[in-house]
Design an enzyme around this catalytic site. Structure first.
Site, short mmCIF file in Angstrom:
data_model
loop_
_atom_site.label_atom_id
_atom_site.label_comp_id
_atom_site.label_asym_id
_atom_site.label_seq_id
_atom_site.Cartn_x
_atom_site.Cartn_y
_atom_site.Cartn_z
N ILE A 1 0.84 -1.21 0.00
CA ILE A 1 0.00 0.00 0.00
C ILE A 1 0.87 1.25 0.00
CG2 ILE A 1 -1.89 1.21 1.15
CD1 ILE A 1 -2.69 -1.46 2.43
N THR B 1 11.91 -5.49 4.44
CA THR B 1 11.69 -6.89 4.81
C THR B 1 11.37 -7.66 3.53
OG1 THR B 1 9.30 -6.70 5.06
CG2 THR B 1 10.65 -6.15 7.00
N ALA C 1 4.46 -2.20 8.78
CA ALA C 1 3.94 -3.22 9.69
C ALA C 1 4.33 -4.58 9.16
CB ALA C 1 2.41 -3.14 9.76
N THR D 1 -6.31 -1.32 10.36
CA THR D 1 -7.08 -2.36 9.67
C THR D 1 -8.44 -2.59 10.31
OG1 THR D 1 -7.07 -4.74 9.25
CG2 THR D 1 -5.80 -4.02 11.13
N ASP D 2 -9.36 -3.15 9.53
CA ASP D 2 -10.68 -3.52 10.08
C ASP D 2 -10.58 -4.75 10.98
OD1 ASP D 2 -10.25 -5.46 8.13
OD2 ASP D 2 -12.13 -5.14 7.08
N GLU D 3 -9.45 -5.47 10.91
CA GLU D 3 -9.34 -6.72 11.69
C GLU D 3 -9.35 -6.47 13.19
OE1 GLU D 3 -6.69 -9.75 10.45
OE2 GLU D 3 -7.01 -9.34 8.33
N TYR E 1 -1.55 -10.80 14.64
CA TYR E 1 -1.47 -9.62 13.77
C TYR E 1 -2.48 -8.56 14.21
CZ TYR E 1 -2.69 -6.54 9.89
OH TYR E 1 -3.00 -5.43 9.14
N LYS F 1 -2.01 -4.79 15.85
CA LYS F 1 -2.51 -3.55 15.23
C LYS F 1 -3.46 -2.84 16.21
CE LYS F 1 -1.95 -2.11 11.58
NZ LYS F 1 -0.90 -1.20 11.01
N ASP G 1 -8.04 -25.24 7.60
CA ASP G 1 -8.38 -23.83 7.84
C ASP G 1 -7.31 -23.10 8.66
OD1 ASP G 1 -9.93 -21.62 7.59
OD2 ASP G 1 -11.67 -22.42 8.65
P1 NAD Z 1 3.23 -4.94 3.37
O1 NAD Z 1 3.54 -6.12 4.22
O2 NAD Z 1 3.04 -5.13 1.91
O3 NAD Z 1 4.35 -3.83 3.55
C1 NAD Z 1 4.86 -3.48 4.81
C2 NAD Z 1 6.10 -2.62 4.60
O4 NAD Z 1 6.58 -2.25 5.89
C3 NAD Z 1 7.24 -3.36 3.88
O5 NAD Z 1 7.81 -2.53 2.90
C4 NAD Z 1 8.24 -3.64 5.00
O6 NAD Z 1 9.58 -3.69 4.56
C5 NAD Z 1 8.00 -2.45 5.92
N1 NAD Z 1 8.41 -2.78 7.29
C6 NAD Z 1 8.08 -3.89 8.00
N2 NAD Z 1 8.68 -3.86 9.21
C7 NAD Z 1 9.37 -2.69 9.26
C8 NAD Z 1 10.18 -2.09 10.25
N3 NAD Z 1 10.41 -2.68 11.43
N4 NAD Z 1 10.74 -0.88 9.99
C9 NAD Z 1 10.51 -0.26 8.80
N5 NAD Z 1 9.77 -0.81 7.82
C10 NAD Z 1 9.19 -2.01 8.05
O7 NAD Z 1 1.93 -4.29 4.04
P2 NAD Z 1 0.70 -3.56 3.34
O8 NAD Z 1 -0.28 -4.57 2.92
O9 NAD Z 1 1.22 -2.55 2.39
O10 NAD Z 1 0.09 -2.81 4.61
C11 NAD Z 1 0.49 -1.50 4.96
C12 NAD Z 1 -0.28 -1.05 6.19
O11 NAD Z 1 -1.67 -1.05 5.92
C13 NAD Z 1 -0.08 -1.97 7.40
O12 NAD Z 1 0.01 -1.16 8.54
C14 NAD Z 1 -1.35 -2.81 7.43
O13 NAD Z 1 -1.65 -3.21 8.75
C15 NAD Z 1 -2.36 -1.84 6.89
N6 NAD Z 1 -3.52 -2.44 6.19
C16 NAD Z 1 -3.32 -3.35 5.19
C17 NAD Z 1 -4.41 -3.85 4.50
C18 NAD Z 1 -4.26 -4.84 3.38
O14 NAD Z 1 -5.26 -5.37 2.90
N7 NAD Z 1 -3.06 -5.11 2.90
C19 NAD Z 1 -5.70 -3.43 4.86
C20 NAD Z 1 -5.85 -2.51 5.89
C21 NAD Z 1 -4.76 -2.01 6.54
O1 DAU Z 2 -8.91 -6.82 6.50
C1 DAU Z 2 -7.70 -6.14 6.33
C2 DAU Z 2 -6.57 -7.13 6.36
O2 DAU Z 2 -6.63 -7.86 5.14
C3 DAU Z 2 -5.20 -6.48 6.52
O3 DAU Z 2 -5.14 -5.84 7.75
C4 DAU Z 2 -4.10 -7.52 6.41
O4 DAU Z 2 -2.83 -6.89 6.45
C5 DAU Z 2 -4.25 -8.25 5.10
O5 DAU Z 2 -3.28 -9.28 5.01
C6 DAU Z 2 -5.65 -8.83 4.97
O6 DAU Z 2 -5.85 -9.92 5.91
P1 DAU Z 2 -6.62 -11.27 5.50
O7 DAU Z 2 -6.22 -12.32 6.43
O8 DAU Z 2 -8.07 -11.00 5.33
O9 DAU Z 2 -5.99 -11.47 4.02
P2 DAU Z 2 -5.44 -12.76 3.27
O10 DAU Z 2 -5.19 -12.35 1.86
O11 DAU Z 2 -4.35 -13.43 4.01
O12 DAU Z 2 -6.69 -13.73 3.29
C7 DAU Z 2 -7.93 -13.34 2.71
C8 DAU Z 2 -8.90 -14.48 2.93
O13 DAU Z 2 -8.48 -15.60 2.11
C9 DAU Z 2 -8.93 -15.02 4.35
O14 DAU Z 2 -10.25 -15.40 4.68
C10 DAU Z 2 -8.02 -16.24 4.31
C11 DAU Z 2 -8.21 -16.76 2.91
N1 DAU Z 2 -7.04 -17.45 2.30
C12 DAU Z 2 -5.84 -16.80 2.33
C13 DAU Z 2 -4.71 -17.39 1.79
C14 DAU Z 2 -3.37 -16.69 1.83
C15 DAU Z 2 -7.17 -18.68 1.69
O15 DAU Z 2 -8.28 -19.26 1.64
N2 DAU Z 2 -6.06 -19.26 1.15
C16 DAU Z 2 -4.83 -18.68 1.20
O16 DAU Z 2 -3.85 -19.30 0.71
#
Ligand code: NAD
Ligand code: DAU
Length: 355
Positions: free
Chosen positions: A13, A37, A84, A134-136, A161, A165, A291
């Site tokens: 993001i 990372t 994160a 996050t919504d989690e 996780y 958060k 699961d």
């Molecule tokens: P990501 O895992 O793709 O990227 C995380 C980034 O943070 C990486 O570039 C990593 O190198 C950096 N990082 C990790 N540990 C670090 C540290 N100790 N110091 C400095 N940098 C560090 O994550 P993302 O999916 O881009 O998520 C970004 C943010 O948005 C997170 O805070 C996550 O909780 C939040 N978020 C993600 C989602 C989603 O669906 N991906 C949804 C809602 C909120």
């Molecule tokens: O809701 C926001 C969150 O969404 C963010 O805060 C997290 O950083 C992000 O990783 C994401 O979390 P989820 O656990 O919802 O995402 P993930 O893509 O891991 O999984 C989405 C759904 O798919 C979940 O119900 C688990 C399922 N899944 C996931 C994987 C990786 C599978 O069924 N098979 C898989 O291999």
């Protein structure tokens, strides 16, 4: 010129955010602090890396002295905190890094803001700490529950996780109430789009399907998530930074709930169309696996606050966004190759063998 410190800007993001806003705002200076990372990739930032208003610093937010050094050098006016550990399955297999980065790292940034921004009272009101969450943190909904997650839904995180958060959100709010630190928080639903590391559902399914590998669906694939195109999330964050009220939380969601199994079918159908193949060639790869422990059944965000108060609306539909995303992974083989390194293969073995 405003100095904007982005943490985690080489991740999914954060890099989408920088790609949108660095070229759009040449009058602001962006500093990307990232530890790099496994989830980071500097290729994500190729398009902006030479722009004069972009700077990259490799550093770890758990290292307080490094954080202070960056504040000293760049004097940030706004911190947008994306960094994160973000993957739920990894938090189940190894929670320690989540506690360090998500809790201690956030604490270090808050402390640095307090130290640097409170040198004069006047200074502090021109500053902002924006926390990306996050919504989690709200736990899980039942299938037929009508009341979606709002900003006042009690916290009930279920994974290491989401607990980490939630903890960071509480710290951010505590700094607002206790020290008057200018903060805002956004809690967003599941993002999808370009540059997402293929440990997450959508890119994992796309890449496995292209390679003819099993598509591992947890449980019966009945879990529901609310999906939002990543650029819509980034625009929402910018809107909150510009127009949101200090100390407030804004929920961001796509109003777009899908069962996992239906998304996997959709991806198979889009791939079949793009590659001129029979969808069954992909669908036959679907494999139901053990699961996720403590797997939240359903997330769904009520984003009426940000819509009514700040007039934000998502622009992408799931149809257009998912097709764009599938095409992006098909057309960016160099990026895909850069991701599929030893670390990634180890993760697949670790998480999916004997599942
Ligand atoms: P990501 O895992 O793709 O990227 C995380 C980034 O943070 C990486 O570039 C990593 O190198 C950096 N990082 C990790 N540990 C670090 C540290 N100790 N110091 C400095 N940098 C560090 O994550 P993302 O999916 O881009 O998520 C970004 C943010 O948005 C997170 O805070 C996550 O909780 C939040 N978020 C993600 C989602 C989603 O669906 N991906 C949804 C809602 C909120
Ligand atoms: O809701 C926001 C969150 O969404 C963010 O805060 C997290 O950083 C992000 O990783 C994401 O979390 P989820 O656990 O919802 O995402 P993930 O893509 O891991 O999984 C989405 C759904 O798919 C979940 O119900 C688990 C399922 N899944 C996931 C994987 C990786 C599978 O069924 N098979 C898989 O291999």
């Amino acid at each position: 010129m405003i100095n904007i410190l982005i943490t985690g800007g080489a991740g999914f993001i954060g890099s989408n955010f920088l790609n949108l806003f660095v070229p759009r705002h040449p009058e602001h200076n962006f500093i990307n602090l990232d530890k790099l990372t496994y989830a980071a990739n500097l290729l994500n930032l190729k398009g902006i890396e030479n722009l004069p208003n972009y700077n990259f610093v490799q550093g770890d937010i758990t290292d307080y002295n490094k954080v202070l050094e960056i504040f000293e050098k760049y004097n940030p006016d706004i911190v947008i905190h994306f960094a994160a550990e973000s993957h739920v399955d990894r938090s189940i297999l190894g929670p320690a890094a989540f506690i360090q980065t998500n809790i201690v790292g956030t604490f270090n940034l808050l402390e640095a803001c307090r130290k640097y921004w409170f040198k004069s009272n006047h200074n502090k009101y021109r500053k902002l700490f924006h926390h990306v969450s996050t919504d989690e943190v709200y736990g899980s909904l039942y299938l037929n529950e009508k009341d979606l997650f709002t900003e006042i839904t009690p916290y009930a995180p279920h994974s290491p996780y989401s607990a980490s958060k939630a903890s960071s959100d509480h710290l951010v709010r505590a700094y607002f109430h206790t020290y008057d630190l200018p903060v805002k928080i956004t809690n967003c639903s599941n993002n999808y789009g370009p540059y997402q590391f293929p440990e997450k559902l959508i890119p994992l399914m796309i890449l496995n399907a292209i390679e003819g590998k099993a598509l591992p669906v947890y449980g019966e694939g009945e879990n529901i998530r609310d999906w939002l195109y990543v650029e819509d999330h980034c625009e929402a964050i910018w809107t909150v930074i510009q127009k949101g009220r200090l100390g407030e939380t804004y929920n961001i969601g796509g109003n777009n709930e899908w069962k996992n199994i239906d998304i996997v079918h959709k991806i198979c159908e889009i791939l079949a169309r793009e590659l001129n193949r029979d969808p069954y060639e992909f669908k036959k790869l679907i494999t139901f696996v053990k699961d996720r422990p403590g797997h939240d059944l359903r997330y769904a965000i009520d984003s009426s606050k940000i819509k009514k108060e700040l007039h934000w609306q998502p622009q992408e539909t799931f149809e257009t966004g998912l097709r764009k995303t599938v095409k992006w992974y098909l057309n960016n083989q160099k990026w895909v190759d850069s991701i599929q390194t030893g670390e990634y293969k180890n993760w697949l073995n670790y998480n999916y063998t004997n599942r």
